[in-house]
Design a protein around this motif. Structure first.
Motif, PDB file in Angstrom:
ATOM      1  N   SER A   1      -1.662  -0.911  -1.932  1.00 27.16           N
ATOM      2  CA  SER A   1      -0.354  -1.410  -2.331  1.00 27.16           C
ATOM      3  C   SER A   1      -0.191  -2.880  -1.956  1.00 27.16           C
ATOM      4  O   SER A   1       0.259  -3.696  -2.747  1.00 27.16           O
ATOM      5  CB  SER A   1       0.740  -0.582  -1.660  1.00 27.16           C
ATOM      6  OG  SER A   1       1.982  -1.235  -1.764  1.00 27.16           O
ATOM      7  N   ALA A   2      -0.592  -3.201  -0.739  1.00 26.56           N
ATOM      8  CA  ALA A   2      -0.389  -4.562  -0.247  1.00 26.56           C
ATOM      9  C   ALA A   2      -1.289  -5.565  -0.968  1.00 26.56           C
ATOM     10  O   ALA A   2      -0.841  -6.617  -1.416  1.00 26.56           O
ATOM     11  CB  ALA A   2      -0.636  -4.607   1.255  1.00 26.56           C
TER      12      ALA A   2
ATOM     13  N   GLY B   1      -3.015  -7.194  -3.796  1.00 24.11           N
ATOM     14  CA  GLY B   1      -2.850  -7.169  -5.244  1.00 24.11           C
ATOM     15  C   GLY B   1      -2.738  -8.575  -5.788  1.00 24.11           C
ATOM     16  O   GLY B   1      -3.292  -9.525  -5.210  1.00 24.11           O
ATOM     17  N   LEU B   2      -2.016  -8.698  -6.873  1.00 24.17           N
ATOM     18  CA  LEU B   2      -1.826 -10.016  -7.467  1.00 24.17           C
ATOM     19  C   LEU B   2      -1.167 -10.967  -6.472  1.00 24.17           C
ATOM     20  O   LEU B   2      -1.364 -12.169  -6.534  1.00 24.17           O
ATOM     21  CB  LEU B   2      -0.953  -9.893  -8.715  1.00 24.17           C
ATOM     22  CG  LEU B   2      -1.549  -9.081  -9.859  1.00 24.17           C
ATOM     23  CD1 LEU B   2      -0.518  -8.871 -10.957  1.00 24.17           C
ATOM     24  CD2 LEU B   2      -2.769  -9.799 -10.417  1.00 24.17           C
ATOM     25  N   GLY B   3      -0.381 -10.403  -5.562  1.00 25.78           N
ATOM     26  CA  GLY B   3       0.282 -11.230  -4.559  1.00 25.78           C
ATOM     27  C   GLY B   3      -0.701 -12.039  -3.741  1.00 25.78           C
ATOM     28  O   GLY B   3      -0.435 -13.187  -3.386  1.00 25.78           O
ATOM     29  N   ASN B   4      -1.849 -11.469  -3.446  1.00 30.51           N
ATOM     30  CA  ASN B   4      -2.840 -12.171  -2.628  1.00 30.51           C
ATOM     31  C   ASN B   4      -3.668 -13.149  -3.439  1.00 30.51           C
ATOM     32  O   ASN B   4      -3.968 -14.243  -2.997  1.00 30.51           O
ATOM     33  CB  ASN B   4      -3.812 -11.171  -1.998  1.00 30.51           C
ATOM     34  CG  ASN B   4      -3.092 -10.074  -1.270  1.00 30.51           C
ATOM     35  OD1 ASN B   4      -2.313  -9.336  -1.852  1.00 30.51           O
ATOM     36  ND2 ASN B   4      -3.340  -9.972   0.021  1.00 30.51           N
TER      37      ASN B   4
ATOM     38  N   ILE C   1      10.307  -6.334 -10.105  1.00 34.51           N
ATOM     39  CA  ILE C   1       8.958  -6.816  -9.774  1.00 34.51           C
ATOM     40  C   ILE C   1       7.944  -6.206 -10.733  1.00 34.51           C
ATOM     41  O   ILE C   1       7.118  -6.902 -11.319  1.00 34.51           O
ATOM     42  CB  ILE C   1       8.580  -6.475  -8.319  1.00 34.51           C
ATOM     43  CG1 ILE C   1       9.520  -7.191  -7.343  1.00 34.51           C
ATOM     44  CG2 ILE C   1       7.129  -6.887  -8.029  1.00 34.51           C
ATOM     45  CD1 ILE C   1       9.304  -6.822  -5.896  1.00 34.51           C
TER      46      ILE C   1
ATOM     47  N   TYR D   1       5.149  -8.046 -12.946  1.00 38.83           N
ATOM     48  CA  TYR D   1       3.826  -7.777 -12.361  1.00 38.83           C
ATOM     49  C   TYR D   1       2.888  -7.247 -13.440  1.00 38.83           C
ATOM     50  O   TYR D   1       1.718  -7.618 -13.521  1.00 38.83           O
ATOM     51  CB  TYR D   1       3.999  -6.731 -11.267  1.00 38.83           C
ATOM     52  CG  TYR D   1       2.909  -6.707 -10.217  1.00 38.83           C
ATOM     53  CD1 TYR D   1       2.986  -7.562  -9.125  1.00 38.83           C
ATOM     54  CD2 TYR D   1       1.850  -5.834 -10.307  1.00 38.83           C
ATOM     55  CE1 TYR D   1       2.008  -7.533  -8.147  1.00 38.83           C
ATOM     56  CE2 TYR D   1       0.861  -5.805  -9.328  1.00 38.83           C
ATOM     57  CZ  TYR D   1       0.952  -6.651  -8.249  1.00 38.83           C
ATOM     58  OH  TYR D   1      -0.019  -6.629  -7.290  1.00 38.83           O
TER      59      TYR D   1
ATOM     60  N   PHE E   1       6.453 -10.087  -0.108  1.00 38.75           N
ATOM     61  CA  PHE E   1       5.830  -9.651  -1.364  1.00 38.75           C
ATOM     62  C   PHE E   1       4.415  -9.126  -1.123  1.00 38.75           C
ATOM     63  O   PHE E   1       4.043  -8.054  -1.585  1.00 38.75           O
ATOM     64  CB  PHE E   1       5.797 -10.825  -2.350  1.00 38.75           C
ATOM     65  CG  PHE E   1       5.344 -10.437  -3.723  1.00 38.75           C
ATOM     66  CD1 PHE E   1       6.257 -10.060  -4.695  1.00 38.75           C
ATOM     67  CD2 PHE E   1       3.998 -10.449  -4.058  1.00 38.75           C
ATOM     68  CE1 PHE E   1       5.845  -9.697  -5.972  1.00 38.75           C
ATOM     69  CE2 PHE E   1       3.572 -10.086  -5.334  1.00 38.75           C
ATOM     70  CZ  PHE E   1       4.495  -9.706  -6.287  1.00 38.75           C
ATOM     71  N   THR E   2       3.649  -9.884  -0.385  1.00 35.82           N
ATOM     72  CA  THR E   2       2.242  -9.531  -0.245  1.00 35.82           C
ATOM     73  C   THR E   2       2.067  -8.258   0.588  1.00 35.82           C
ATOM     74  O   THR E   2       1.112  -7.517   0.400  1.00 35.82           O
ATOM     75  CB  THR E   2       1.433 -10.699   0.347  1.00 35.82           C
ATOM     76  OG1 THR E   2       0.040 -10.421   0.200  1.00 35.82           O
ATOM     77  CG2 THR E   2       1.749 -10.937   1.809  1.00 35.82           C
TER      78      THR E   2
ATOM     79  N   SER F   1       4.163  -5.779   0.498  1.00 32.64           N
ATOM     80  CA  SER F   1       4.916  -4.729  -0.203  1.00 32.64           C
ATOM     81  C   SER F   1       6.132  -4.260   0.594  1.00 32.64           C
ATOM     82  O   SER F   1       6.504  -3.089   0.540  1.00 32.64           O
ATOM     83  CB  SER F   1       4.055  -3.490  -0.498  1.00 32.64           C
ATOM     84  OG  SER F   1       2.919  -3.819  -1.233  1.00 32.64           O
TER      85      SER F   1
ATOM     86  N   MET G   1      11.303  -3.006  -0.056  1.00 30.83           N
ATOM     87  CA  MET G   1      11.850  -2.258  -1.195  1.00 30.83           C
ATOM     88  C   MET G   1      11.534  -0.770  -1.148  1.00 30.83           C
ATOM     89  O   MET G   1      11.874  -0.035  -2.065  1.00 30.83           O
ATOM     90  CB  MET G   1      11.445  -2.856  -2.533  1.00 30.83           C
ATOM     91  CG  MET G   1       9.982  -2.930  -2.886  1.00 30.83           C
ATOM     92  SD  MET G   1       9.183  -1.374  -3.316  1.00 30.83           S
ATOM     93  CE  MET G   1       9.987  -0.995  -4.860  1.00 30.83           C
TER      94      MET G   1
ATOM     95  N   SER H   1      -1.379  -1.556  -6.623  1.00 32.16           N
ATOM     96  CA  SER H   1      -0.114  -2.089  -6.119  1.00 32.16           C
ATOM     97  C   SER H   1       1.048  -1.615  -6.980  1.00 32.16           C
ATOM     98  O   SER H   1       2.088  -1.211  -6.466  1.00 32.16           O
ATOM     99  CB  SER H   1      -0.116  -3.623  -6.140  1.00 32.16           C
ATOM    100  OG  SER H   1      -1.093  -4.122  -5.288  1.00 32.16           O
TER     101      SER H   1
ATOM    102  N   SER I   1       2.666   1.687  -6.499  1.00 35.34           N
ATOM    103  CA  SER I   1       3.558   1.827  -5.343  1.00 35.34           C
ATOM    104  C   SER I   1       4.934   1.255  -5.660  1.00 35.34           C
ATOM    105  O   SER I   1       5.918   1.582  -5.001  1.00 35.34           O
ATOM    106  CB  SER I   1       2.968   1.157  -4.101  1.00 35.34           C
ATOM    107  OG  SER I   1       3.061  -0.238  -4.186  1.00 35.34           O
ATOM    108  N   LEU I   2       4.990   0.375  -6.668  1.00 34.83           N
ATOM    109  CA  LEU I   2       6.302  -0.141  -7.076  1.00 34.83           C
ATOM    110  C   LEU I   2       7.083   0.940  -7.823  1.00 34.83           C
ATOM    111  O   LEU I   2       8.307   0.940  -7.843  1.00 34.83           O
ATOM    112  CB  LEU I   2       6.123  -1.366  -7.979  1.00 34.83           C
ATOM    113  CG  LEU I   2       5.730  -2.653  -7.265  1.00 34.83           C
ATOM    114  CD1 LEU I   2       5.159  -3.664  -8.249  1.00 34.83           C
ATOM    115  CD2 LEU I   2       6.930  -3.254  -6.543  1.00 34.83           C
TER     116      LEU I   2
ATOM    117  N   LEU J   1      13.898  -8.738  -1.339  1.00 39.31           N
ATOM    118  CA  LEU J   1      12.986  -8.138  -0.358  1.00 39.31           C
ATOM    119  C   LEU J   1      13.346  -8.523   1.077  1.00 39.31           C
ATOM    120  O   LEU J   1      13.440  -7.644   1.946  1.00 39.31           O
ATOM    121  CB  LEU J   1      11.521  -8.499  -0.662  1.00 39.31           C
ATOM    122  CG  LEU J   1      10.947  -8.046  -2.012  1.00 39.31           C
ATOM    123  CD1 LEU J   1       9.502  -8.498  -2.169  1.00 39.31           C
ATOM    124  CD2 LEU J   1      11.044  -6.534  -2.181  1.00 39.31           C
TER     125      LEU J   1
HETATM  126  N1  TRP Z   1       2.030  -6.314  -2.435  1.00 36.59           N
HETATM  127  C1  TRP Z   1       1.598  -6.326  -3.785  1.00 36.59           C
HETATM  128  C2  TRP Z   1       0.816  -7.589  -4.058  1.00 36.59           C
HETATM  129  O1  TRP Z   1       0.636  -8.382  -3.198  1.00 36.59           O
HETATM  130  C3  TRP Z   1       2.731  -6.158  -4.766  1.00 36.59           C
HETATM  131  C4  TRP Z   1       3.624  -5.031  -4.409  1.00 36.59           C
HETATM  132  C5  TRP Z   1       3.356  -3.716  -4.448  1.00 36.59           C
HETATM  133  C6  TRP Z   1       4.928  -5.157  -3.884  1.00 36.59           C
HETATM  134  N2  TRP Z   1       4.417  -3.008  -3.976  1.00 36.59           N
HETATM  135  C7  TRP Z   1       5.382  -3.853  -3.617  1.00 36.59           C
HETATM  136  C8  TRP Z   1       5.713  -6.236  -3.591  1.00 36.59           C
HETATM  137  C9  TRP Z   1       6.632  -3.649  -3.056  1.00 36.59           C
HETATM  138  C10 TRP Z   1       6.968  -6.030  -3.052  1.00 36.59           C
HETATM  139  C11 TRP Z   1       7.417  -4.752  -2.768  1.00 36.59           C
HETATM  140  O2  TRP Z   1       0.382  -7.820  -5.132  1.00 36.59           O
END
Ligand code: TRP
Length: 463
Positions: A24-25, A27-30, A107, A111, A232-233, A235, A238, A326, A329-330, A405
């Motif tokens: 989950s953590a 993902g595109l965020g990283n 998101i 996303y 965000f990164t 997760s 939320m 990721s 998990s959203l 968030l």
């Molecule tokens: N963390 C994920 C990323 O870095 C994106 C993501 C998944 C997310 N679940 C989340 C961000 C919940 C915020 C809240 O790509």
């Protein structure tokens, strides 16, 4: 009161929880968001503030979220409602769950569009489309993609269907297995890319851009963006990590699992930065390229390196997978709520949630073509006109990452730190060391909420 499991099921082991939460953590965020936001905000100082937020705000709040989820064993909305009742608190705390569901939809909507870009790049890489392209060539290719709403719509739709398929089956079958292989592979490929970047002669320029702070560049907004990126990164804020925690065995250590997830996530982000910025400098691009940054820099590396065709294809494939683990998990908090409260079976609930997010995603698709003119208003403060607004994509991203968030995280910290009894908290966290518990509790009660509040105040120039 200790509920041993959730009606939605349970992870088959602690390791699987760690993999799922890491999935989950990471993902595109990283790989997409971190480098481009760091690039737009001057690098070093931003990165250090981001790291501080990860440690002081992110880690403690992740532990709190997992503890809440495991104690409530339901969707975040119902977990918050149940725990408030148990602790004799106002039912308005259920708002935290609703805020999270709203943030999750927004998101997920954009996303999925960005994941769609990545999908399309898998096929470009495999087809050798990068061969012989220079910086202008790759930029042209990226611009041609994002300005073509029909093509984006097709990829966005495909990616959303992929999510619905997994979530419909429940988290346990399918996903668990995938994550075990794919996460290590992604890590390995990133290392390879960093190795390539090191050989390009501009490595140290990249390193100093990422880690050498220029504090004069830091404004209230930079700090807000760094904190937003931390949420965000990881997760957080939320309910995604909360619901994953609700499927975790009562015996697992929350501290150890959180620390593992946070370390892995941070390592991937920093590796992505180390892979990308040397290429940026070697090819004379600007770090502030924007959301297209990795789609412009990495193809150049793949075009030149030996085996680039294979590595490029693999890389984008893994990026899609990271995005996939990721985005499910959203969806999960809203899907679980629909199943609990509205009596839908999982497939139906997944279709509804995916459908709403798909529709909202149209706004992001058009943000790069028909609706690319920013909308908003000008505000004149102290003689200086500030424009507030942007494209729908920019607004959706800003509102969720930087406001919803952290606000969710703040409320979670206050709930666990100040409203639940210390006994319940200690019981759920089950830390063997008193000292560690105290340290965590202190950070959660004071450092994290005060930090978030100060960043908010600073961002609107009140301090
Ligand atoms: N963390 C994920 C990323 O870095 C994106 C993501 C998944 C997310 N679940 C989340 C961000 C919940 C915020 C809240 O790509």
């Amino acid at each position: 009161m200790r509920r041993e499991s959730s009606i939605h099921g349970q992870w088959s082991s602690k390791l699987v929880f760690v993999l799922a939460a890491t999935g989950s953590a990471v993902g595109l965020g990283n790989i997409w968001r971190f480098p481009y936001i760091a690039g737009e905000n001057g690098g070093g100082a931003f990165v250090l503030i981001y790291l501080a937020c990860i440690l002081l705000i992110g880690l403690p709040i992740m532990m709190a979220e997992i503890a809440l989820g495991r104690r409530g064993r339901q969707s975040p909305i119902n977990t918050m409602a149940t725990l408030s009742r148990e602790e004799g608190l106002h039912r308005a705390w259920g708002f935290v769950g609703w805020l999270g569901v709203a943030a999750g939809f927004i998101i997920l909507s954009y996303y999925s569009v960005i994941a769609g870009w990545s999908l399309s790049y898998v096929f470009r890489a495999a087809g050798g489309a990068f061969t012989g392209l220079d910086a202008d060539g790759v930029r042209g290719m990226f611009n041609a993609l994002v300005s073509d709403p029909e093509r984006l719509l097709a990829w966005h739709t495909l990616f959303m269907i992929m999510n619905v398929l997994v979530v419909a089956r429940g988290v346990r079958s399918g996903l668990e297995k995938a994550v075990k292989f794919l996460m290590p592979a992604l890590f390995g490929l990133l290392l390879l890319l960093v190795g390539y970047s090191m050989s390009q002669g501009h490595f140290m320029e990249g390193v100093s851009f990422l880690f050498k702070p220029d504090w004069s560049e830091v404004s209230g907004d930079t700090i807000l963006l760094a904190m937003g990126q931390a949420f965000f990164t990881l997760s957080l804020g939320m309910g995604a990590i909360m619901i994953y925690g609700s499927y975790l065995s009562s015996k697992a250590s929350i501290l150890k699992t959180s620390a593992t997830v946070v370390s892995a996530d941070t390592a991937v982000a920093l590796l992505a930065g180390l892979a990308i910025f040397p290429i940026v400098f070697a090819s004379g691009l600007a770090p502030g390229e924007g959301p297209g940054l990795i789609f412009i820099t990495l193809p150049m590396a793949f075009a030149e390196m030996p085996g680039g065709l294979i590595f490029g294809t693999l890389f984008f494939l893994l990026l899609v997978t990271a995005a996939w683990t990721s985005s499910i998990s959203l969806m999960e908090p809203a899907v679980a709520w629909l199943a609990e409260n509205r009596g839908f079976d999982r497939p139906m609930a997944a279709v509804i949630v995916g459908g709403i997010a798909w529709f909202l995603g149209l706004g992001t698709i058009l943000s790069f073509s028909l609706w690319s003119n920013p909308i908003g208003f000008s505000l004149t403060i102290g003689g200086e006109a500030t424009f507030i607004g942007g494209t729908l994509f920019e607004m959706a991203d800003y509102l969720t990452s930087n406001i919803m968030l952290p606000l969710g995280g703040l409320l979670i910290a206050l709930f666990v730190g100040w409203r639940m009894t210390q006994r319940s908290v200690e019981d759920e966290l089950d830390l063997r060391s008193r000292v560690l518990f105290r340290a965590w509790y202190y950070v959660l009660r004071f450092a994290a909420p005060i930090g978030i509040l100060l960043v908010f105040l600073k961002a609107v120039n009140l301090i």
